[in-house]
Design an enzyme around this catalytic site. Structure first.
Site: not given
Length: 272
Positions: A9, A11
């Site tokens: 992932d 952010d």
């Protein structure tokens, strides 16, 4: 030891806002130098993978366009495999529209096969009303993801795709099919894109309800980093657990911990 690869992932994992998280650039560039396959996964369909990779390179990451896989890409490819040359009414932005066009979709304003909802900063109620009527007349409701909100930095949030989808679901009585994390559709596509088996795949994320849930359901090794959405005190609220808990992705620069992750056979290790 079998080759392992990483789904990562972004952010809250490798950057926050416009700043890389300490150690993230070094870790990603080390994966590249050592030949570990990796793929960034994002539930944001606003931008294309080229746009996202450009941002990452500006932050110092050694990445290419193909190292990024968005929920817009997953949505377009999945639907095109089910209904080639379909039509869609889209509530979303350029990244999603570009992926749909690339997959052979025609974007229309009436009688679409699908109503597809993604992120948007300028979504108008007029568009939502049109979507509601299309769905009531037979169009299928698709969500790129069901995230209720999106962090925008400085502790602030804006409504996410899931918030708009919920409004349309309530108005129509129809449930959306979601392709983004934690859907197995996106997780499986990402794994296959890297050419890995389930046992070879490691997911690094910051959100229990998307990254860890989706990857854990697929049988991947899961690593939760506490620099994003989920905090240490939140973990006990969930009925499932990550295989590893780290304070930051910087922890994975430690060779001993990195080897533990690579050798994990779903044994729970907590390292905070």
């Amino acid at each position: 030891m079998d080759q392992k690869g990483f789904l990562i992932d972004m952010d809250g994992v490798i950057y926050r806002g416009s700043e890389p998280i300490p150690g993230a650039v070094e870790f990603i560039n080390q994966l590249r130098e050592q030949g570990f396959p990796f793929l960034f996964l994002t539930n944001n369909s606003q931008r294309t993978n080229r746009d996202v990779s450009y941002k990452l390179r500006k932050l110092g990451f050694n990445v290419e366009d193909d190292d990024v896989f968005t929920c817009g890409m997953a949505t377009a490819r999945y639907l095109a495999s089910r209904t080639p040359e379909a039509t869609a009414y889209v509530i979303g932005e350029g990244g999603l529209l570009a992926e749909l066009h690339a997959a052979g979709f025609s974007i229309v304003d009436d009688h679409p096969d699908y109503v597809i909802i993604g992120e948007g900063r300028t979504i108008m109620l007029e568009s939502v009303d049109k979507a509601i009527n299309m769905i009531m007349n037979g169009a299928k409701l698709i969500a790129t993801n069901l995230d209720p909100n999106c962090p925008i930095g400085n502790g602030k949030y804006r409504a996410g795709c899931g918030a708009f989808v919920a409004m349309v679901e309530f108005a129509t009585g129809k449930q959306a099919f979601s392709v983004g994390k934690p859907s197995p559709v996106m997780m499986r596509m990402a794994r296959k894109k890297l050419g890995l088996s389930t046992d070879q795949t490691v997911m690094i994320g910051d959100t229990m309800g998307t990254d860890i849930l989706g990857a854990g359901t697929m049988g991947f090794t899961t690593v939760l980093t506490l620099t994003g959405v989920t905090k240490a005190e939140d973990i006990s609220q969930f009925s499932y657990r990550p295989d590893f808990v780290i304070s930051s992705i910087k922890d994975l620069l430690d060779s001993e911990l990195f080897e533990q992750v690579l050798g994990s056979k779903k044994k729970l290790e907590e390292i905070v």
